[in-house]
Write a protein that holds these residues in place. Structure first.
Motif, short mmCIF file in Angstrom:
data_model
loop_
_atom_site.label_atom_id
_atom_site.label_comp_id
_atom_site.label_asym_id
_atom_site.label_seq_id
_atom_site.Cartn_x
_atom_site.Cartn_y
_atom_site.Cartn_z
N MET A 71 -43.36 22.44 -11.59
CA MET A 71 -44.41 21.85 -12.38
C MET A 71 -43.88 20.77 -13.31
N LYS A 72 -42.76 21.10 -13.99
CA LYS A 72 -42.14 20.15 -14.92
C LYS A 72 -41.59 18.94 -14.17
N GLN A 73 -41.04 19.18 -12.97
CA GLN A 73 -40.52 18.08 -12.16
C GLN A 73 -41.63 17.14 -11.72
N LYS A 74 -42.77 17.69 -11.42
CA LYS A 74 -43.92 16.89 -10.99
C LYS A 74 -44.40 15.97 -12.12
N ILE A 75 -44.39 16.48 -13.34
CA ILE A 75 -44.80 15.67 -14.50
C ILE A 75 -43.79 14.55 -14.75
N VAL A 76 -42.53 14.85 -14.65
CA VAL A 76 -41.48 13.83 -14.85
C VAL A 76 -41.59 12.76 -13.78
N ARG A 77 -41.79 13.15 -12.53
CA ARG A 77 -41.92 12.20 -11.43
C ARG A 77 -43.12 11.27 -11.65
N LYS A 78 -44.25 11.85 -12.09
CA LYS A 78 -45.44 11.03 -12.36
C LYS A 78 -45.19 10.07 -13.51
N ALA A 79 -44.49 10.53 -14.55
CA ALA A 79 -44.18 9.66 -15.70
C ALA A 79 -43.30 8.49 -15.28
#
Length: 178
Positions: free
Chosen positions: A1-9
């Motif tokens: 979940m945290k990786q997905k947010i970082v990738r989107k950012a």
């Protein structure tokens, strides 16, 4: 979940950068531009103008009958000398552009004539002013060719200017001691 947010950012940051950077470049290209000039060349033009004024005042002084007529040439002489010395500094020093010692000598000669207050000039003093004007006229003609259009000092003209200045300095010094 945290990786997905970082990738989107990261992706949003790249997209935002790709949108803002071209807009910034476009504004820089279309925005107001500051005109650029060579400051030394502009100072030379001012100095040349001051020298031209001095030439005309020296011509008037050579026709003057009394010391009161020397006030204007004294002011023009100071102004031209001050400007030329600033030009010498801007050009890199006296090894690149000669200082004009004749201006200092001429200032002293004019002050010496005016020390006694208002009086009629003697014939030999008028003749000295005429000779100074003729020599200065030659010096001015060289001064006009002193700087190339690219802003460099023309060394051959500077060498000739040095010689004329030396001759004029010597002449004024000799007449001042008589």
């Amino acid at each position: 979940m945290k990786q997905k947010i970082v990738r989107k950012a990261v992706i949003y940051s790249i997209v935002l950068f790709l949108i803002i950077w071209p807009i910034y470049q476009l504004v820089q290209i279309l925005g107001p531009h500051k005109e650029e000039h060579d400051a030394t060349h502009l100072l030379y033009q001012v100095s040349l103008f001051q020298m031209e004024l001095l030439k005309s005042y020296l011509e008037e002084a050579a026709q003057s009958k009394d010391t009161e007529g020397l006030d204007a040439v004294g002011q023009a002489l100071y102004s031209a000398s001050y400007t030329h010395e600033r030009l010498v500094l801007a050009a890199g020093g006296s090894e690149y552009l000669t200082s004009l010692d004749s201006m200092t000598q001429l200032t002293q000669y004019l002050k010496r004539l005016q020390v006694g207050g208002e009086r009629t000039l003697k014939a030999d003093e008028i003749q000295v002013l005429k000779d100074v004007w003729l020599q200065y006229k030659s010096l001015y003609e060289l001064y006009e060719k002193l700087m190339a259009s690219n802003g460099d000092i023309v060394s051959s003209q500077n060498a000739k200017l040095t010689e004329l200045d030396r001759n004029l300095t010597s002449f004024i010094r000799k007449k001042g001691l008589q």
